[in-house]
Design a protein around this motif. Structure first.
Motif, PDB file in Angstrom:
ATOM      1  N   ARG A   1       1.741   7.030  -6.735  1.00 13.20           N
ATOM      2  CA  ARG A   1       0.543   7.944  -7.019  1.00 13.20           C
ATOM      3  C   ARG A   1       1.029   9.215  -6.625  1.00 13.20           C
ATOM      4  O   ARG A   1       0.562  10.272  -7.409  1.00 13.20           O
ATOM      5  CB  ARG A   1      -0.785   7.348  -6.290  1.00 13.20           C
ATOM      6  N   GLY A   2       1.578   9.510  -5.345  1.00 12.24           N
ATOM      7  CA  GLY A   2       1.920  10.762  -4.849  1.00 12.24           C
ATOM      8  C   GLY A   2       3.064  11.247  -5.451  1.00 12.24           C
ATOM      9  O   GLY A   2       3.511  12.440  -5.221  1.00 12.24           O
TER      10      GLY A   2
ATOM     11  N   SER B   1       9.022   5.853  -3.073  1.00 18.54           N
ATOM     12  CA  SER B   1       8.480   4.676  -3.938  1.00 18.54           C
ATOM     13  C   SER B   1       9.687   3.696  -4.136  1.00 18.54           C
ATOM     14  O   SER B   1       9.455   2.595  -3.810  1.00 18.54           O
ATOM     15  CB  SER B   1       8.209   5.308  -5.188  1.00 18.54           C
TER      16      SER B   1
ATOM     17  N   ASP C   1      -3.269   4.508 -12.094  1.00 19.88           N
ATOM     18  CA  ASP C   1      -3.064   5.908 -11.649  1.00 19.88           C
ATOM     19  C   ASP C   1      -2.220   6.886 -12.701  1.00 19.88           C
ATOM     20  O   ASP C   1      -2.109   7.974 -12.522  1.00 19.88           O
ATOM     21  CB  ASP C   1      -2.075   5.802 -10.261  1.00 19.88           C
TER      22      ASP C   1
ATOM     23  N   HIS D   1       2.290   1.692  -3.483  1.00 17.71           N
ATOM     24  CA  HIS D   1       1.284   2.398  -4.427  1.00 17.71           C
ATOM     25  C   HIS D   1       1.047   3.804  -4.096  1.00 17.71           C
ATOM     26  O   HIS D   1       1.006   4.463  -5.421  1.00 17.71           O
ATOM     27  CB  HIS D   1       0.025   1.378  -4.241  1.00 17.71           C
ATOM     28  N   LYS D   2       0.720   4.061  -3.069  1.00 20.09           N
ATOM     29  CA  LYS D   2       0.651   5.624  -2.777  1.00 20.09           C
ATOM     30  C   LYS D   2       1.742   6.375  -3.047  1.00 20.09           C
ATOM     31  O   LYS D   2       1.428   7.650  -3.254  1.00 20.09           O
ATOM     32  CB  LYS D   2      -0.060   5.432  -1.100  1.00 20.09           C
ATOM     33  N   SER D   3       2.812   5.793  -2.637  1.00 18.47           N
ATOM     34  CA  SER D   3       4.075   6.959  -3.005  1.00 18.47           C
ATOM     35  C   SER D   3       4.288   7.222  -4.246  1.00 18.47           C
ATOM     36  O   SER D   3       4.455   8.259  -4.904  1.00 18.47           O
ATOM     37  CB  SER D   3       5.175   6.113  -2.174  1.00 18.47           C
TER      38      SER D   3
ATOM     39  N   ILE E   1      -0.488  -0.087 -11.083  1.00 12.36           N
ATOM     40  CA  ILE E   1      -0.454   1.311 -11.032  1.00 12.36           C
ATOM     41  C   ILE E   1      -0.461   1.972 -12.404  1.00 12.36           C
ATOM     42  O   ILE E   1      -1.043   3.255 -12.291  1.00 12.36           O
ATOM     43  CB  ILE E   1       0.763   1.667 -10.135  1.00 12.36           C
TER      44      ILE E   1
ATOM     45  N   SER F   1       0.712  -0.998   0.095  1.00 11.30           N
ATOM     46  CA  SER F   1      -0.124   0.006   0.002  1.00 11.30           C
ATOM     47  C   SER F   1       0.972   1.352  -0.009  1.00 11.30           C
ATOM     48  O   SER F   1       0.756   2.275  -0.653  1.00 11.30           O
ATOM     49  CB  SER F   1      -0.808   0.080   1.356  1.00 11.30           C
ATOM     50  N   ALA F   2       2.042   1.269   0.885  1.00 11.21           N
ATOM     51  CA  ALA F   2       2.806   2.308   0.902  1.00 11.21           C
ATOM     52  C   ALA F   2       3.320   2.519  -0.513  1.00 11.21           C
ATOM     53  O   ALA F   2       3.644   3.560  -0.816  1.00 11.21           O
ATOM     54  CB  ALA F   2       3.772   2.337   1.959  1.00 11.21           C
TER      55      ALA F   2
END
Length: 430
Positions: free
Chosen positions: A251-252, A258, A286, A247-249, A282, A244-245
């Protein structure tokens, strides 16, 4: 123990002998905190102690049993089974007849399957056994709801660097520890940082480093520490937290984060092809049409990782992660697909207009299949003028994003919408 038996490990020798000696967990053991209040009342309910390794779960369980004067039975779910539970029940029944309570400590409780956990239920519910289960995994996923409802879950926290230093200083001054061994301040700070909140690891490393040098140096700590990276089981909370970290990194658009979470997963033993599949997701979810090349690169990285294996293939995944983090982002296709699948699942089934239907037989042509269809390359204006949904319906599913390639095609998308918005329904359609 005989003269020739090796001494117990340092962490075992230094186990606190009273609750007051416990380092850390002040949110549970401080003034007015949950365990402090429970012990003051003289009662101890069944508990699940959830926390990372080396934070004192076993020690705390022993001390809590001692505080209420209960007999302590320790089992590990790695090796124990229902037979061992039955033996503990028999022993508890005998002690209850003599007026003594029994605490059953079950380490790694998440390793017990549903049937094994169910075997505990009647004895916990009757109060014959006060169960203290210890786990590094989220009880919400790993402990049966029936057993969770009969216990109270307490979350133990990783030790802070200051608390680790306290443990190390105690080890060097306590007669049970390494009295006579000294440590350089820089080495102490390094070890406190490397331990990652794990007191047992910190003490074990100190013990090994003390064999290498006295006073203990930073070099000795580094050598003794070796390579300690988290080994993950797919399905564990840590595994899903890390993915999750990652993927969200991405995306951010945070490149360093990442790369870091990718390395944590791959170095921790995660299946590189599972990680590669997430990277492909991803790219589709995203990045999308903001950079149409992203999906191709992600798929190529996945193929390279499979072809080369580790560690060479990891570089391809790193390349993909950096590219995706730097890429413009769009989830317009992702959100459009969610809208349309929901519309198909929950809405009215729309018939295919007659002019769009396939007409392989003469009978179908007589029924109007394909009649009036305007082939774009022969009649562009007619192609735009015809309806592609019954009644000229507009679902409003796709809206291009403003980044990258999608941002550049917004004007074309607007003109296409306007052109199709003038569409009428050819005669004979349903």
């Amino acid at each position: 123990m005989t003269l020739f038996d090796p001494p117990a490990p340092l962490a075992e020798r230094l186990r606190p002998r009273a609750v007051a000696e416990v380092v850390g967990q002040t949110h549970l053991l401080g003034p007015g905190k949950p365990l402090t209040r429970l012990l003051a009342s003289g009662t101890l309910p069944s508990l699940i102690l959830w926390g990372p390794p080396g934070v004192g779960k076993t020690t705390l369980a022993r001390l809590l049993a001692g505080e209420i004067g209960a007999h302590f039975i320790s089992l590990s779910a790695v090796t124990a089974g229902v037979k061992d539970v039955r033996e503990a029940v028999t022993e508890a029944e005998g002690r209850r007849a003599r007026g003594q309570k029994t605490v059953l400590f079950l380490d790694e409780i998440h390793r017990f399957n549903k049937a094994q956990q169910d075997a505990l239920l009647p004895h916990v519910e009757s109060g014959l056994l006060t169960l203290i289960g210890a786990t590094t995994e989220n009880p919400s996923f790993e402990v049966n709801p029936a057993l969770r409802s009969r216990t109270r879950t307490l979350v133990l926290e990783a030790l802070g660097e200051g608390e680790i230093r306290t443990l190390l200083e105690r080890a060097l001054s306590d007669a049970r520890g390494l009295s006579g061994i000294e440590i350089e301040p820089g080495a102490l700070n390094l070890l406190a940082r490397l331990a990652g909140g794990d007191g047992r690891r910190a003490l074990g490393t100190l013990e090994a480093a003390a064999v290498l040098a006295n006073p203990v140096t930073k070099e000795a700590v580094t050598e003794a520490f070796g390579k300690h990276l988290p080994v993950m089981d797919k399905g564990s909370e840590d595994f899903y937290n890390l993915i999750s970290a990652l993927h969200k990194s991405v995306r951010g658009s945070h490149v360093d984060a990442s790369l870091y979470w990718l390395a944590r997963m791959l170095q921790g033993g995660a299946d590189p092809l599972y990680v590669a599949r997430r990277i492909v997701r991803i790219a589709a979810e995203d990045v999308g049409l903001a950079d149409p090349q992203a999906l191709r690169l992600a798929v190529a990285a996945r193929d390279t990782a499979e072809f080369l294996g580790q560690p060479e293939g990891d570089l391809a995944l790193a390349q993909a992660v950096v590219y995706l983090a730097l890429a413009p982002k769009s989830n317009s296709v992702y959100t459009a697909w969610k809208r349309v699948t929901r519309a198909v699942q929950e809405g009215e089934t729309l018939p295919v207009p007659l002019h769009l239907r396939n007409a392989p037989t003469e009978l179908m042509k007589q029924q109007g299949y394909g009649k009036g269809y305007a082939y774009y390359f022969d009649d562009p204006a007619g192609s735009f003028a015809q309806a592609y949904l019954p009644g000229g319906a507009e679902l409003g599913l796709y809206h291009p994003g403003s980044e990258g390639w999608e941002g550049r095609i917004q004007e074309r998308w607007r003109k296409l919408k306007e052109a199709h918005g003038e569409a009428g329904e050819p005669s004979g359609d349903t």
